[in-house]
Write a protein that holds these residues in place. Structure first.
Motif, mmCIF file in Angstrom:
data_model
loop_
_atom_site.group_PDB
_atom_site.id
_atom_site.type_symbol
_atom_site.label_atom_id
_atom_site.label_comp_id
_atom_site.label_asym_id
_atom_site.label_seq_id
_atom_site.Cartn_x
_atom_site.Cartn_y
_atom_site.Cartn_z
ATOM 1 N N ALA A 42 0.869 -1.183 0.000
ATOM 2 C CA ALA A 42 0.000 0.000 0.000
ATOM 3 C C ALA A 42 0.900 1.226 0.000
ATOM 4 N N GLU A 43 0.454 2.287 -0.684
ATOM 5 C CA GLU A 43 1.257 3.503 -0.764
ATOM 6 C C GLU A 43 0.683 4.654 0.058
ATOM 7 N N SER A 44 -0.423 4.407 0.762
ATOM 8 C CA SER A 44 -1.034 5.469 1.561
ATOM 9 C C SER A 44 -1.704 4.880 2.791
ATOM 10 N N VAL A 45 -1.990 5.742 3.753
ATOM 11 C CA VAL A 45 -2.690 5.311 4.964
ATOM 12 C C VAL A 45 -4.068 4.788 4.581
ATOM 13 N N ARG A 65 5.894 8.203 8.253
ATOM 14 C CA ARG A 65 5.301 9.387 7.627
ATOM 15 C C ARG A 65 4.900 9.056 6.198
ATOM 16 N N LEU A 66 3.616 9.158 5.956
ATOM 17 C CA LEU A 66 3.079 8.905 4.628
ATOM 18 C C LEU A 66 2.419 10.183 4.125
ATOM 19 N N GLY A 67 2.207 10.263 2.831
ATOM 20 C CA GLY A 67 1.662 11.479 2.244
ATOM 21 C C GLY A 67 0.320 11.895 2.808
ATOM 22 N N ASP A 68 -0.515 10.926 3.202
ATOM 23 C CA ASP A 68 -1.855 11.260 3.676
ATOM 24 C C ASP A 68 -2.057 11.005 5.172
ATOM 25 N N GLY A 71 1.741 6.518 9.829
ATOM 26 C CA GLY A 71 1.770 5.061 9.806
ATOM 27 C C GLY A 71 1.327 4.421 11.109
ATOM 28 N N LEU A 72 1.404 5.166 12.213
ATOM 29 C CA LEU A 72 0.949 4.624 13.499
ATOM 30 C C LEU A 72 -0.542 4.293 13.454
ATOM 31 N N ASP A 73 -1.301 5.043 12.661
ATOM 32 C CA ASP A 73 -2.732 4.758 12.512
ATOM 33 C C ASP A 73 -2.940 3.389 11.859
ATOM 34 N N VAL A 74 -2.069 3.044 10.936
ATOM 35 C CA VAL A 74 -2.155 1.746 10.264
ATOM 36 C C VAL A 74 -1.847 0.619 11.249
ATOM 37 N N VAL A 75 -0.782 0.790 12.041
ATOM 38 C CA VAL A 75 -0.408 -0.234 13.037
ATOM 39 C C VAL A 75 -1.556 -0.443 14.017
ATOM 40 N N SER A 76 -2.140 0.645 14.474
ATOM 41 C CA SER A 76 -3.256 0.572 15.416
ATOM 42 C C SER A 76 -4.447 -0.175 14.807
ATOM 43 N N ALA A 77 -4.786 0.140 13.564
ATOM 44 C CA ALA A 77 -5.912 -0.515 12.893
ATOM 45 C C ALA A 77 -5.660 -2.002 12.690
ATOM 46 N N ILE A 78 -4.439 -2.358 12.332
ATOM 47 C CA ILE A 78 -4.110 -3.775 12.143
ATOM 48 C C ILE A 78 -4.258 -4.517 13.462
ATOM 49 N N HIS A 79 -3.761 -3.923 14.541
ATOM 50 C CA HIS A 79 -3.829 -4.599 15.840
ATOM 51 C C HIS A 79 -5.244 -4.676 16.408
ATOM 52 N N GLU A 80 -6.141 -3.796 15.965
ATOM 53 C CA GLU A 80 -7.545 -3.926 16.357
ATOM 54 C C GLU A 80 -8.156 -5.166 15.732
ATOM 55 N N LYS A 81 -7.763 -5.462 14.487
ATOM 56 C CA LYS A 81 -8.280 -6.633 13.775
ATOM 57 C C LYS A 81 -7.534 -7.915 14.138
ATOM 58 N N ARG A 82 -6.219 -7.761 14.369
ATOM 59 C CA ARG A 82 -5.380 -8.940 14.593
ATOM 60 C C ARG A 82 -4.281 -8.598 15.589
ATOM 61 N N ALA A 83 -4.491 -8.961 16.833
ATOM 62 C CA ALA A 83 -3.573 -8.586 17.911
ATOM 63 C C ALA A 83 -2.209 -9.260 17.803
ATOM 64 N N ASP A 84 -2.117 -10.397 17.109
ATOM 65 C CA ASP A 84 -0.837 -11.117 17.027
ATOM 66 C C ASP A 84 0.027 -10.672 15.843
ATOM 67 N N CYS A 85 -0.385 -9.657 15.114
ATOM 68 C CA CYS A 85 0.401 -9.172 13.976
ATOM 69 C C CYS A 85 1.746 -8.632 14.461
ATOM 70 N N ARG A 86 2.803 -9.011 13.775
ATOM 71 C CA ARG A 86 4.153 -8.523 14.092
ATOM 72 C C ARG A 86 4.441 -7.348 13.159
ATOM 73 N N ALA A 87 4.247 -6.137 13.681
ATOM 74 C CA ALA A 87 4.406 -4.925 12.874
ATOM 75 C C ALA A 87 5.688 -4.196 13.229
ATOM 76 N N ILE A 88 6.297 -3.609 12.203
ATOM 77 C CA ILE A 88 7.514 -2.820 12.363
ATOM 78 C C ILE A 88 7.268 -1.446 11.771
ATOM 79 N N ILE A 89 7.749 -0.431 12.456
ATOM 80 C CA ILE A 89 7.678 0.941 11.947
ATOM 81 C C ILE A 89 9.037 1.286 11.347
ATOM 82 N N LEU A 90 9.027 1.839 10.138
ATOM 83 C CA LEU A 90 10.240 2.353 9.488
ATOM 84 C C LEU A 90 10.146 3.868 9.461
ATOM 85 N N THR A 91 11.227 4.533 9.751
ATOM 86 C CA THR A 91 11.172 5.984 9.697
ATOM 87 C C THR A 91 12.532 6.606 9.463
ATOM 88 N N GLY A 92 12.507 7.738 8.833
ATOM 89 C CA GLY A 92 13.703 8.553 8.688
ATOM 90 C C GLY A 92 13.724 9.658 9.733
#
Length: 184
Positions: A42-45, A65-68, A71-92
């Motif tokens: 995916a290229e956007s939130v 940081r995404l254009g729209d 990314g923390l909103d995406v991690v939060s949404a994924i964990h609401e649906k699937r608590a066992d997801c192994r998510a990593i944040i990338l940032t500059g």
């Protein structure tokens, strides 16, 4: 006989990669596919949230940081649906506060860009028992400070006065720092 690297992934190998840097996204997706993941991108939130809601992945690599949006909103949404997801944040734009927030929202790691596919794969498959080896040649404190100043300077569109104000630093001091070479 060498152990199969795909064993570390388990049965569900779905991976969602979210980044607005198309060339990086394409390279990382290919690299993760060769490591045994079933990759979706995916290229956007907005796009990532839609994909996470329809089928939450087992793994996620999300740019901060995404254009729209964030990314923390995406991690939060994924964990609401699937608590066992192994998510990593990338940032500059790493800092301690956002790293703590990312972990509280469910991220298992927080990697600074540029991170390569091996670093990302290691972070996704690392268990709690695995210890991270300290880097062989870590950046010096002076280099970390210089990198931070450069990042803020770029964010302020190379405006010295605005950068100095945001860093709570005298403008001439900042000009002297910017005129010097990067420390080792």
């Amino acid at each position: 006989m060498d152990p199969d690297p795909h064993d570390a992934l388990g049965d569900d190998r779905t991976l969602l990669i979210v980044d607005d840097d198309k060339p990086f996204l394409t390279r990382l997706a290919r690299a993760m596919e060769t490591r045994g993941f079933a990759v979706d991108t995916a290229e956007s939130v907005e796009e990532a949230l839609a994909k996470a809601k329809s089928a939450a992945p087992a793994y996620a690599v999300v740019d901060m940081r995404l254009g729209d949006g964030n990314g923390l909103d995406v991690v939060s949404a994924i964990h609401e649906k699937r608590a066992d997801c192994r998510a990593i944040i990338l940032t500059g734009y790493g800092n301690i506060a956002t790293a703590v927030t990312a972990v509280k929202l469910g991220a298992i790691d927080y990697l600074a860009k540029p991170a390569d596919a091996d670093d990302i794969y290691a972070a996704l498959t690392r268990t709690r028992a695995d210890r991270i080896d300290p880097p062989e040649n870590p950046m010096s404190a002076d280099r970390v400070r210089w990198e931070h100043i450069q990042r803020v300077y770029e964010m302020c569109e190379r405006n010295v006065s605005e950068t100095a104000r945001r860093l709570n630093m005298h403008r001439r001091t900042l000009q002297r720092i910017l005129a010097k070479r990067a420390p080792r």
